[in-house]
Design an enzyme around this catalytic site. Structure first.
Site, PDB file in Angstrom:
ATOM      1  N   GLY A   9      34.988  45.512  33.799  1.00  0.00           N
ATOM      2  CA  GLY A   9      35.835  46.651  34.160  1.00  0.00           C
ATOM      3  C   GLY A   9      35.306  47.514  35.286  1.00  0.00           C
ATOM      4  CB  ALA A  10      32.332  47.290  37.487  1.00  0.00           C
ATOM      5  N   GLY A  11      35.486  47.083  38.365  1.00  0.00           N
ATOM      6  CA  GLY A  11      36.408  47.106  39.508  1.00  0.00           C
ATOM      7  C   GLY A  11      36.138  45.973  40.489  1.00  0.00           C
ATOM      8  CB  SER A  14      40.190  46.462  41.884  1.00  0.00           C
ATOM      9  OG  SER A  14      40.595  46.405  40.545  1.00  0.00           O
ATOM     10  CD  GLU A  30      34.287  36.679  35.584  1.00  0.00           C
ATOM     11  OE1 GLU A  30      33.084  36.493  35.529  1.00  0.00           O
ATOM     12  OE2 GLU A  30      34.804  37.782  35.415  1.00  0.00           O
ATOM     13  CG  ASP A  76      35.947  38.055  40.522  1.00  0.00           C
ATOM     14  OD1 ASP A  76      35.270  37.031  40.316  1.00  0.00           O
ATOM     15  OD2 ASP A  76      36.857  38.427  39.766  1.00  0.00           O
ATOM     16  NE  ARG A  77      30.330  39.403  35.999  1.00  0.00           N
ATOM     17  CZ  ARG A  77      31.140  39.913  35.067  1.00  0.00           C
ATOM     18  NH1 ARG A  77      32.066  39.181  34.522  1.00  0.00           N
ATOM     19  NH2 ARG A  77      30.991  41.160  34.671  1.00  0.00           N
ATOM     20  CD  GLU A 148      37.774  42.113  28.469  1.00  0.00           C
ATOM     21  OE1 GLU A 148      38.323  43.115  28.966  1.00  0.00           O
ATOM     22  OE2 GLU A 148      37.364  41.162  29.164  1.00  0.00           O
TER      23      GLU A 148
HETATM   24  N1  LIG Z   1      38.133  52.754  40.918  1.00  0.00           N
HETATM   25  C1  LIG Z   1      39.073  52.559  39.995  1.00  0.00           C
HETATM   26  N2  LIG Z   1      39.890  53.570  39.642  1.00  0.00           N
HETATM   27  C2  LIG Z   1      40.845  53.412  38.727  1.00  0.00           C
HETATM   28  N3  LIG Z   1      41.095  52.264  38.079  1.00  0.00           N
HETATM   29  C3  LIG Z   1      40.322  51.224  38.400  1.00  0.00           C
HETATM   30  C4  LIG Z   1      39.274  51.308  39.367  1.00  0.00           C
HETATM   31  N4  LIG Z   1      38.669  50.101  39.467  1.00  0.00           N
HETATM   32  C5  LIG Z   1      39.304  49.310  38.600  1.00  0.00           C
HETATM   33  N5  LIG Z   1      40.302  49.964  37.975  1.00  0.00           N
HETATM   34  C6  LIG Z   1      41.186  49.423  36.931  1.00  0.00           C
HETATM   35  O1  LIG Z   1      40.336  49.059  35.846  1.00  0.00           O
HETATM   36  C7  LIG Z   1      40.700  47.791  35.330  1.00  0.00           C
HETATM   37  C8  LIG Z   1      39.540  46.818  35.523  1.00  0.00           C
HETATM   38  O2  LIG Z   1      39.353  46.567  36.912  1.00  0.00           O
HETATM   39  P1  LIG Z   1      38.972  45.125  37.460  1.00  0.00           P
HETATM   40  O3  LIG Z   1      39.055  45.184  38.954  1.00  0.00           O
HETATM   41  O4  LIG Z   1      39.745  44.077  36.744  1.00  0.00           O
HETATM   42  O5  LIG Z   1      37.426  45.076  37.005  1.00  0.00           O
HETATM   43  P2  LIG Z   1      36.428  43.854  36.849  1.00  0.00           P
HETATM   44  O6  LIG Z   1      36.934  42.733  37.710  1.00  0.00           O
HETATM   45  O7  LIG Z   1      35.119  44.394  37.317  1.00  0.00           O
HETATM   46  O8  LIG Z   1      36.409  43.545  35.397  1.00  0.00           O
HETATM   47  C9  LIG Z   1      41.974  47.370  36.053  1.00  0.00           C
HETATM   48  O9  LIG Z   1      43.050  47.803  35.261  1.00  0.00           O
HETATM   49  C10 LIG Z   1      41.901  48.155  37.368  1.00  0.00           C
HETATM   50  O10 LIG Z   1      43.186  48.434  37.876  1.00  0.00           O
HETATM   51  N1  LIG Z   2      29.531  35.712  27.305  1.00  0.00           N
HETATM   52  C1  LIG Z   2      29.894  35.814  28.603  1.00  0.00           C
HETATM   53  N2  LIG Z   2      30.964  36.542  28.916  1.00  0.00           N
HETATM   54  C2  LIG Z   2      31.292  36.625  30.205  1.00  0.00           C
HETATM   55  C3  LIG Z   2      30.568  36.005  31.231  1.00  0.00           C
HETATM   56  N3  LIG Z   2      31.145  36.292  32.423  1.00  0.00           N
HETATM   57  C4  LIG Z   2      32.186  37.060  32.124  1.00  0.00           C
HETATM   58  N4  LIG Z   2      32.281  37.253  30.806  1.00  0.00           N
HETATM   59  C5  LIG Z   2      33.351  37.955  30.076  1.00  0.00           C
HETATM   60  C6  LIG Z   2      33.264  39.432  30.110  1.00  0.00           C
HETATM   61  C7  LIG Z   2      34.698  39.836  30.122  1.00  0.00           C
HETATM   62  O1  LIG Z   2      35.207  39.867  28.801  1.00  0.00           O
HETATM   63  C8  LIG Z   2      35.397  38.717  30.874  1.00  0.00           C
HETATM   64  C9  LIG Z   2      35.656  38.962  32.334  1.00  0.00           C
HETATM   65  O2  LIG Z   2      34.713  39.810  32.912  1.00  0.00           O
HETATM   66  P1  LIG Z   2      35.108  40.876  34.045  1.00  0.00           P
HETATM   67  O3  LIG Z   2      33.840  41.605  34.331  1.00  0.00           O
HETATM   68  O4  LIG Z   2      35.582  40.071  35.220  1.00  0.00           O
HETATM   69  O5  LIG Z   2      36.186  41.730  33.502  1.00  0.00           O
HETATM   70  O6  LIG Z   2      34.552  37.606  30.723  1.00  0.00           O
HETATM   71  C10 LIG Z   2      29.461  35.238  30.867  1.00  0.00           C
HETATM   72  O7  LIG Z   2      28.763  34.638  31.697  1.00  0.00           O
HETATM   73  N5  LIG Z   2      29.157  35.161  29.545  1.00  0.00           N
END
Ligand SMILES: Nc1ncnc2c1ncn2[C@@H]1O[C@H](COP(=O)(O)OP(=O)(O)O)[C@@H](O)[C@H]1O
Ligand SMILES: Nc1nc2c(ncn2[C@H]2C[C@H](O)[C@@H](COP(=O)(O)O)O2)c(=O)[nH]1
Length: 215
Positions: A9-11, A14, A30, A76-77, A148
């Site tokens: 959820g870090a963004g 996005s 991912e 993205d990761r 989650e």
């Molecule tokens: N800077 C931000 N401000 C507000 N909402 C955000 C921000 N960054 C991400 N979000 C929202 O938070 C959620 C998770 O973002 P996402 O880009 O999917 O994160 P990640 O890929 O790191 O898991 C999405 O609903 C996205 O729209």
């Molecule tokens: N156990 C693991 N979980 C993982 C790994 N990489 C991602 N993830 C999980 C965490 C989230 O539920 C989801 C997607 O992650 P985002 O950061 O893109 O929201 O997948 C992993 O290597 N091992």
């Protein structure tokens, strides 16, 4: 190749979309919503931690190979964070030492097979998005993937705290490539255009000063 990192959820996704558009390149994501193992893992982590890890490793490797096909594509990761996830899960008793050994050796072997030119064995830049626990939970709720949500599974509170805690050390020790950190609490690059401008300027500065892109 520019790689994003950060907790759930870090963004990252996005910013990957925004940054690749800004650079005129492609973003590689991912596999999450169409990942058949992820919901199984959250329902029974002990049974599925190893399988999920192999799944992610395979997909990530594929994405890296595709992303490398052109300059400045955005991933993205990082593959290194998968290892952080797995070692954490193993420390929580969800994988055996033998599984960890197999995973570590496989990762090592696969990384050696990446067809990078000798001088380019790593990303050009890692952009880490740093967020607090509160922001992490808000974003996870906003995105709304059932499995989650800590409301559905209270054990996720500890899981997320532990994950976030490990990320600090992970970023400090990361030395595979140049790196930079963005304060994802302070800069809302999704909803605030001024913040977005500042974040893109920070990344542009790094890319120019490292000679990755021209001014
Ligand atoms: N800077 C931000 N401000 C507000 N909402 C955000 C921000 N960054 C991400 N979000 C929202 O938070 C959620 C998770 O973002 P996402 O880009 O999917 O994160 P990640 O890929 O790191 O898991 C999405 O609903 C996205 O729209
Ligand atoms: N156990 C693991 N979980 C993982 C790994 N990489 C991602 N993830 C999980 C965490 C989230 O539920 C989801 C997607 O992650 P985002 O950061 O893109 O929201 O997948 C992993 O290597 N091992």
């Amino acid at each position: 190749m520019i790689v994003l990192s950060g907790t759930i959820g870090a963004g990252k996704s996005s910013l990957a979309t925004i940054l690749s558009k800004h650079l005129g390149t492609e973003a590689f994501y991912e596999q999450v919503d169409d990942n058949p193992v992820l919901p199984l893992f959250y329902a029974d982590p002990k049974k599925y931690a190893f399988l999920l890890q192999i799944y992610f490793l395979n997909k990530r490797f594929e994405s890296i190979k595709q992303a490398m096909s052109d300059d400045n594509n955005v991933l993205d990761r990082s593959i290194y964070e998968d290892s952080l996830f797995f070692h954490m899960n193993a420390d929580m008793g969800r994988a055996t030492p033998q599984e960890v050994k197999v995973y570590d050796e496989l990762l090592d072997n696969m990384m050696q097979e990446l067809p990078y030119a000798a001088a380019k064995k790593a990303p050009d830049l890692l952009v880490h998005i740093d967020i607090s626990y509160d922001t992490m939970i808000k974003r996870i709720e906003k995105r709304g993937r059932d499995y989650e949500q800590p409301e559905q599974d209270p054990s996720l509170v500890e899981y997320y705290h532990e994950l976030l805690g490990r990320y600090d050390g992970w970023y400090d020790n990361y030395d595979y490539s140049p790196k930079m950190k963005i304060d994802g609490d302070k800069f809302d690059f999704v909803e605030n255009p001024d913040d977005l401008k500042k974040v893109l300027a920070q990344i542009d500065n790094e890319l120019v000063s490292r000679g990755v892109v021209e001014k």
